[in-house]
Design a protein around this motif. Structure first.
Motif, PDB file in Angstrom:
ATOM      1  N   ARG A  40       0.838  -1.194   0.000  1.00 15.08           N
ATOM      2  CA  ARG A  40       0.000   0.000   0.000  1.00 15.08           C
ATOM      3  C   ARG A  40       0.874   1.245   0.000  1.00 15.08           C
ATOM      4  O   ARG A  40       1.792   1.365   0.797  1.00 15.08           O
ATOM      5  CB  ARG A  40      -0.900   0.016   1.237  1.00 15.08           C
ATOM      6  CG  ARG A  40      -1.938  -1.091   1.249  1.00 15.08           C
ATOM      7  CD  ARG A  40      -2.780  -1.031   2.509  1.00 15.08           C
ATOM      8  NE  ARG A  40      -3.790  -2.082   2.529  1.00 15.08           N
ATOM      9  CZ  ARG A  40      -4.594  -2.311   3.548  1.00 15.08           C
ATOM     10  NH1 ARG A  40      -4.513  -1.550   4.632  1.00 15.08           N
ATOM     11  NH2 ARG A  40      -5.497  -3.280   3.499  1.00 15.08           N
ATOM     12  N   ARG A  41       0.570   2.156  -0.884  1.00 16.32           N
ATOM     13  CA  ARG A  41       1.352   3.380  -0.965  1.00 16.32           C
ATOM     14  C   ARG A  41       0.919   4.359   0.125  1.00 16.32           C
ATOM     15  O   ARG A  41      -0.244   4.411   0.489  1.00 16.32           O
ATOM     16  CB  ARG A  41       1.166   4.036  -2.333  1.00 16.32           C
ATOM     17  CG  ARG A  41       1.749   3.242  -3.485  1.00 16.32           C
ATOM     18  CD  ARG A  41       1.587   4.008  -4.783  1.00 16.32           C
ATOM     19  NE  ARG A  41       0.191   4.279  -5.071  1.00 16.32           N
ATOM     20  CZ  ARG A  41      -0.218   5.129  -6.006  1.00 16.32           C
ATOM     21  NH1 ARG A  41       0.654   5.806  -6.709  1.00 16.32           N
ATOM     22  NH2 ARG A  41      -1.521   5.314  -6.222  1.00 16.32           N
ATOM     23  N   ARG A  42       1.866   5.106   0.613  1.00 15.65           N
ATOM     24  CA  ARG A  42       1.559   6.154   1.585  1.00 15.65           C
ATOM     25  C   ARG A  42       1.124   7.398   0.822  1.00 15.65           C
ATOM     26  O   ARG A  42       1.932   8.038   0.142  1.00 15.65           O
ATOM     27  CB  ARG A  42       2.784   6.456   2.441  1.00 15.65           C
ATOM     28  CG  ARG A  42       2.499   7.453   3.569  1.00 15.65           C
ATOM     29  CD  ARG A  42       3.776   7.786   4.299  1.00 15.65           C
ATOM     30  NE  ARG A  42       4.298   6.625   4.981  1.00 15.65           N
ATOM     31  CZ  ARG A  42       3.943   6.242   6.196  1.00 15.65           C
ATOM     32  NH1 ARG A  42       3.036   6.946   6.844  1.00 15.65           N
ATOM     33  NH2 ARG A  42       4.479   5.187   6.765  1.00 15.65           N
ATOM     34  N   VAL A  43      -0.169   7.696   0.904  1.00 14.28           N
ATOM     35  CA  VAL A  43      -0.688   8.838   0.154  1.00 14.28           C
ATOM     36  C   VAL A  43      -0.444  10.125   0.928  1.00 14.28           C
ATOM     37  O   VAL A  43      -0.340  10.129   2.164  1.00 14.28           O
ATOM     38  CB  VAL A  43      -2.198   8.664  -0.122  1.00 14.28           C
ATOM     39  CG1 VAL A  43      -2.433   7.446  -0.980  1.00 14.28           C
ATOM     40  CG2 VAL A  43      -2.990   8.544   1.180  1.00 14.28           C
TER      41      VAL A  43
END
Length: 356
Positions: free
Chosen positions: A99-102
Motif C-alpha cells: 500500500r502506498r503512503r498517500v
C-alpha cells in the motif's frame, strides 16, 4: 498376539479414526477413562495371586503407556492439521504490491478558516486566539449577558468541574466572543499611553481595535446542520468613527471575495443579540448556480452594545463599532455543496480526500 497387544491396536485404530479433538476425547474415555478398558484391567488384578500381580501389573503399564503415546500423537496430528488449515485460510500473497503512503491535506473547514483569515488580513484585521475553557465572565457577563438572562438558555450548556475566581464554574466557550474581549484588554494595556492621551484630549486619535477570532466552540446541538463541536469566526472593529455602514461594506466585500461572486446580494434583517444594539442577521442570495434565488443565513451582527465596550475597558461615549459572528462550517458547506455538517467530523477518508 496377546490380549494387551490387541487392546493397544484397537486403541490406535480408534484414535486414528477420530476426526476432531472432541472425537478423540470420546475415544480416550473408552480406554483410559474411569470405566475404560485399561482401568477395568487394573481393577481385575485384585483377584490374582500375589506372585502374578507384579508381572501382570507391569504388562498392563506397558500397554497403558503405548495407548497414551498413541493418544498424544493423534492430539498433535489434529493440532497440526488445524494450524495448517488456519494458515491456508489466512495466507498472504506477498507478491501483491504494498500500500502506498498517500499524501495528506488540509481539512475543508481548515481551508475555509485559512481563507477567512487571509481575506480579513487584507482588510487590516488581526487574528486573535484564546482558551476554549472559559470563565463565566468572559463567555457571558462581559457580553451584556448576565446570569439568568434568557438569552443564555441555548448557550450555557457545557461546564467543567472547576470554578473561577467569582465562584462560577468554567465552561466550554459557546462562541468566540470572549477572544474579542481578551484582545481588546490586551490592546488597551499595550497602548495604554495612547488611550490615556486620547481620553484627555479629544483631538488625539487612539488605536482602533480591528480583529477576527476564529476557533472551536461548543453547544448541545446535533443534527444535519449542527454539531456539539463546531467552528465560529467573530469579528470586531472599534474606533472613534466606525458605523453600521462600515459593517455592511466590510461583510459584503468579504462574502463576494470568499465565494468569488460579484453578483452576490446581502440582506441585513433586524434581530436581537444581547451584545449588540441594533442587531441584524445577515443573509446572502446567489444570483446563479444551484442555490440561486434562495436567502441563506450566514452571520449575526450589530453595533457593539455600550456595556460591552465598557467591559472591554473603553469609553462607549468615544468608541463605537460593530461585531459579527459567522459559522465557517456553514460557509464550507455552501462553498463545496455539502448538505450534511456531520460529514466534516466523521473522519471518512472517502469524503475528505475529495478536497485534496
Amino acid at each position: 498376539m496377546n490380549e494387551l497387544d490387541t487392546l493397544v491396536d484397537h486403541a490406535r485404530t480408534a484414535f486414528a479414526q477420530a476426526a476432531t479433538p472432541a472425537d478423540l476425547e470420546n475415544a480416550k474415555a473408552l480406554f483410559l477413562g474411569k470405566s475404560g478398558r485399561v482401568t477395568e484391567l487394573m481393577k481385575g488384578m485384585a483377584q490374582l495371586p500375589v506372585d502374578e500381580k507384579k508381572a501382570r501389573g507391569a504388562a498392563i503399564n506397558v500397554a497403558k503407556q503405548a495407548i497414551e503415546a498413541a493418544l498424544n500423537a493423534r492430539r498433535q496430528a489434529l493440532a497440526d492439521a488445524e494450524l495448517e488449515a488456519q494458515l491456508r485460510a489466512e495466507a498472504l500473497d506477498v507478491s501483491l504490491p504494498g500500500r502506498r503512503r498517500v499524501g495528506g491535506g488540509l481539512h475543508p473547514v481548515s481551508r475555509t478558516l485559512e481563507r477567512i483569515e487571509s481575506i480579513f488580513a487584507s482588510m487590516g484585521f488581526d487574528v486573535a486566539d484564546g482558551p476554549e475553557v472559559e470563565s463565566d465572565w468572559h463567555s457571558f457577563t462581559s457580553l451584556n449577558n448576565p446570569p439568568n438572562h434568557p438569552a443564555r438558555s441555548m448557550q450555557d450548556t457545557f461546564y467543567v468541574d472547576l470554578n473561577g475566581e467569582d465562584g462560577t464554574p468554567y465552561n466550554l466557550r459557546p462562541h468566540t466572543s470572549p477572544m474579542q474581549v481578551r484582545y481588546a484588554h490586551q490592546q488597551v494595556k499595550k497602548h495604554a499611553a495612547l488611550f490615556e492621551a486620547a481620553a484627555k484630549d479629544p483631538g488625539v486619535s487612539a488605536p482602533e481595535i480591528r480583529v477576527i477570532a476564529p476557533g472551536r466552540t461548543y453547544r448541545v446541538d446535533s443534527d444535519a446542520t449542527h454539531s456539539p463541536m463546531f467552528h465560529q469566526c467573530e469579528g470586531l472593529w472599534l474606533g472613534q468613527n466606525v458605523s453600521f455602514k462600515d459593517l455592511k461594506v466590510v461583510f459584503t466585500d468579504f462574502c463576494r471575495t470568499f465565494f468569488e461572486s460579484d453578483d452576490l446580494v446581502l440582506r441585513f434583517r433586524p434581530s436581537f443579540f444581547p451584545f449588540t444594539e441594533p442587531s441584524a442577521e445577515i443573509d446572502i442570495q446567489f444570483q446563479s448556480g444551484p442555490l440561486a434565488g434562495r436567502w441563506l443565513e450566514v452571520a449575526g451582527s450589530g453595533q457593539v452594545h455600550p456595556n460591552v465596550v465598557r467591559n472591554m475597558g473603553l469609553d462607549p461615549e468615544r468608541y463605537i463599532g460593530f461585531a459579527f459572528g459567522m459559522g465557517p462550517d456553514r460557509l464550507t458547506m455552501l462553498r463545496y455543496g455539502v448538505n450534511d455538517l456531520r460529514l466534516f467530523f466523521d473522519g471518512d477518508l472517502r469524503f475528505l480526500s475529495q478536497f485534496q
